[in-house]
Write a protein that holds these residues in place. Structure first.
Motif, PDB file in Angstrom:
ATOM      1  N   ASN A 399     -10.973  -9.846  -6.094  1.00 33.96           N
ATOM      2  CA  ASN A 399     -10.385  -9.333  -4.842  1.00 33.96           C
ATOM      3  C   ASN A 399      -9.517  -9.937  -4.084  1.00 33.96           C
ATOM      4  O   ASN A 399      -8.500  -9.770  -3.441  1.00 33.96           O
ATOM      5  CB  ASN A 399     -11.754  -8.890  -4.022  1.00 33.96           C
ATOM      6  N   ARG A 403      -5.934  -9.377  -2.598  1.00 31.96           N
ATOM      7  CA  ARG A 403      -5.531  -9.454  -1.152  1.00 31.96           C
ATOM      8  C   ARG A 403      -4.409 -10.284  -0.764  1.00 31.96           C
ATOM      9  O   ARG A 403      -3.538 -10.123   0.170  1.00 31.96           O
ATOM     10  CB  ARG A 403      -6.693  -9.864  -0.499  1.00 31.96           C
ATOM     11  N   LEU A 407      -2.238  -6.376  -1.971  1.00 34.72           N
ATOM     12  CA  LEU A 407      -2.474  -5.426  -2.802  1.00 34.72           C
ATOM     13  C   LEU A 407      -3.868  -4.746  -2.553  1.00 34.72           C
ATOM     14  O   LEU A 407      -4.466  -5.289  -2.031  1.00 34.72           O
ATOM     15  CB  LEU A 407      -2.364  -5.695  -4.362  1.00 34.72           C
ATOM     16  N   GLU A 408      -3.853  -3.407  -2.888  1.00 39.62           N
ATOM     17  CA  GLU A 408      -5.190  -2.905  -2.590  1.00 39.62           C
ATOM     18  C   GLU A 408      -6.340  -3.338  -3.088  1.00 39.62           C
ATOM     19  O   GLU A 408      -6.234  -3.962  -4.540  1.00 39.62           O
ATOM     20  CB  GLU A 408      -4.949  -1.281  -2.863  1.00 39.62           C
ATOM     21  N   TYR A 409      -7.412  -3.607  -2.897  1.00 40.07           N
ATOM     22  CA  TYR A 409      -8.397  -4.124  -3.540  1.00 40.07           C
ATOM     23  C   TYR A 409      -9.624  -3.956  -2.966  1.00 40.07           C
ATOM     24  O   TYR A 409      -9.879  -3.072  -2.155  1.00 40.07           O
ATOM     25  CB  TYR A 409      -8.533  -6.041  -3.262  1.00 40.07           C
TER      26      TYR A 409
END
Ligand SMILES: [Zn+2]
Length: 536
Positions: A399, A403, A407-409
């Motif tokens: 994650n 981050r 990026l989406e996490y």
């Protein structure tokens, strides 16, 4: 005999049966009979009688050593082809893996499947798979161990904060999933396995075959390995949720074969739910009573697993179980005080003392990732999804890598992207390199704090932690140094990659179930004898 509590000859035999099986198991079924005889300080005649009795009881089987000189071959006691099997599962935030494990630690992967991040999506199919494979192995199954990526309450409920799982009743969901398994005999609606005593010694049915032999002929691609987790086998890696179904290894349905249980259970004997008395619900299988005796067999699994709610099924924290496996078969073997950290989407950590992970008063320990070990930042530390602030786990793991690159996490997604970031960093990509350094910096700083507090002999990293160490070990050690006390800097403990890499949690789930089985009471349940030791 002193020190083992055995007072009668029957108890002494029961004690020695456990010792011998434990030695075979811990040694990976590689030691010869004469080595075991010497290591356990047994008379040759006693060892011979013990091996004979254990073979008769489907607990051991001897094979000649691969290489020997002239004369009688050297024999190596190992798992009996119709002997006990533990089903072990590792449930990650994006996938799960189910395996059959034999005495000695041989692992046969039965299924690997991505899930959608919901409790139902994860545990219902797993329950069905456990029921299907449990029916196939029949009375060989002595227990099921399930590792999950979150704290486990004593009653088996689990919280995984990243997935917004709150007090998820894992045993109930597994039981529900098991009831949907269509491949079970109609008189066994629940189908969760429980050992039913000795059966069919002389006439092994299809469910009684060696697991690896079955899989080798009917399944497309199981991973079968004698030395668990020691290889760089790609099956050792978690399935990527981005490719749902691609890693499924098939089972009964794929093969089109049916493996009826030899001893169909009474329909009323279905798994109990959490509201029932766990001890009363424990019929057959490895009893709760067996756990009370487990200390002599190398550790009390209650510190790792919650109480058994569904007969034969135990749920434990993935990091604590990875620490247990590392102590049995990895870099923490023989270590007095070790610090084990398991990194995946975030991280967990546990202190392993004398081979036992410290699970906490309620069994919900192993949560070093939720300590406020984050670096100094402006303002109030960020709120973690666990409810605490400034948690270390927010800065370490897949994650955090995502981050850092904007990026989406979260939600158990992005494993493949995190692996790509590691690869790009190695290829010199600046942004990816900075993300890796930031994560490694936070990891090193937190390790230093824990080393200051606990003074471990060695620090082991599993999962993504081992990958980070491979790629940026020097940076990791350098990042931690300023945060070490002066007295620790002179000879800081080595930080090493887990010998089991991604397999630790699964193997730990196996070990904890075998700990309960490899007791006088556990063996008595297998042989069907009332009193431990009355059958040798
Ligand atoms: Zn937290």
């Amino acid at each position: 005999m002193t020190g083992n509590g055995a007072t009668t000859s029957g108890e002494l035999r029961a004690h020695n049966r456990v010792r011998l099986l434990r030695a075979v198991h811990d040694g990976g079924a590689t030691r010869t009979r004469s080595q075991l005889t010497r290591d356990l300080d047994l008379a040759r005649g006693t060892a011979s009688v013990l091996v004979g009795g254990l073979t008769e009881d489907r607990l051991l089987h001897e094979e000649p050593a691969p290489e020997h000189g002239r004369g009688r071959p050297t024999m190596i006691p190992g798992p009996h082809p119709h002997g006990p099997v533990v089903l072990a599962a590792d449930v990650r935030e994006d996938s799960w893996e189910l395996a059959a494990c034999e005495l000695g630690g041989r692992v046969t992967v039965l299924a690997v499947r991505p899930h959608d991040g919901t409790p139902e999506g994860a545990f219902l199919p797993l329950g069905a798979a456990i029921a299907t494979h449990g029916a196939r192995y029949g009375d060989r199954v002595v227990g099921v161990g399930v590792a999950v990526a979150g704290p486990v309450r004593p009653d088996g409920r689990v919280d995984v904060s990243h997935l917004r799982w709150r007090a998820i009743d894992v045993p109930a969901l597994l039981s529900q999933g098991a009831s949907t398994s269509r491949d079970l005999p109609s008189d066994n609606p629940a189908g969760l396995p429980a050992h039913q005593g000795p059966a069919a010694h002389g006439s092994p049915g299809p469910s009684d075959r060696p697991a690896h032999a079955n899989l080798a002929t009917t399944d497309p691609g199981p991973a079968d390995q004698r030395a668990p987790g020691l290889s760089g086998d790609p099956t050792d890696r978690p399935a990527r949720a981005e490719h749902p179904g691609s890693a499924e290894c098939g089972g009964m349905r794929a093969s089109g074969l049916r493996f009826p249980r030899q001893n169909a259970r009474d329909p009323a004997d279905r798994p109990a739910h959490a509201t029932e008395n766990p001890v009363a619900a424990d019929r057959g299988g490895v009893g709760a009573a067996g756990f009370g005796l487990a200390g002599q067999a190398g550790g009390d699994p209650l510190s790792v697993f919650g109480e058994m709610i569904v007969p034969g099924v135990r749920v434990g924290n993935d990091t604590a179980l990875a620490g247990l496996a590392e102590a049995r078969r990895g870099r923490l073997r023989g270590v007095g005080i070790g610090l084990h950290l398991h990194v995946d989407f975030d991280l967990g950590g546990v202190l392993v003392v004398g081979g036992r992970p410290l699970g906490g008063a309620s069994g919900a320990g192993a949560e070093f990732g939720h300590m406020a070990l984050g670096g100094p930042g402006a303002g109030e530390p960020a709120l973690c999804m666990c409810g605490a602030r400034g948690c270390w786990g927010m800065d370490v793991g897949a994650n955090a890598l995502l981050r850092h690159l904007g990026l989406e996490y979260g939600g158990g997604r992005g494993r493949g992207q995190a692996e790509e970031i590691l690869a790009r960093a190695e290829d010199g990509d600046e942004g990816a390199g900075e993300a890796v350094l930031a994560v490694v910096g936070a990891l090193g700083r937190g390790i230093a704090a824990l080393v200051n507090a606990h003074d471990p002999e060695v620090v082991t990293l599993s999962g993504l932690g081992a990958d980070l160490l491979d790629r940026a070990g020097a940076e990791l050690r350098a990042a931690g140094e300023p945060w070490l006390m002066t007295i620790r800097r002179e000879s800081p403990p080595p930080i090493v990659a887990s010998a089991l890499r991604w397999r630790g949690s699964l193997l730990g789930a196996m070990e904890a179930v075998f700990d309960a089985f490899l007791t006088p009471a556990g063996l008595a349940s297998w042989t069907g004898s009332d009193t431990p030791g009355n059958k040798v």
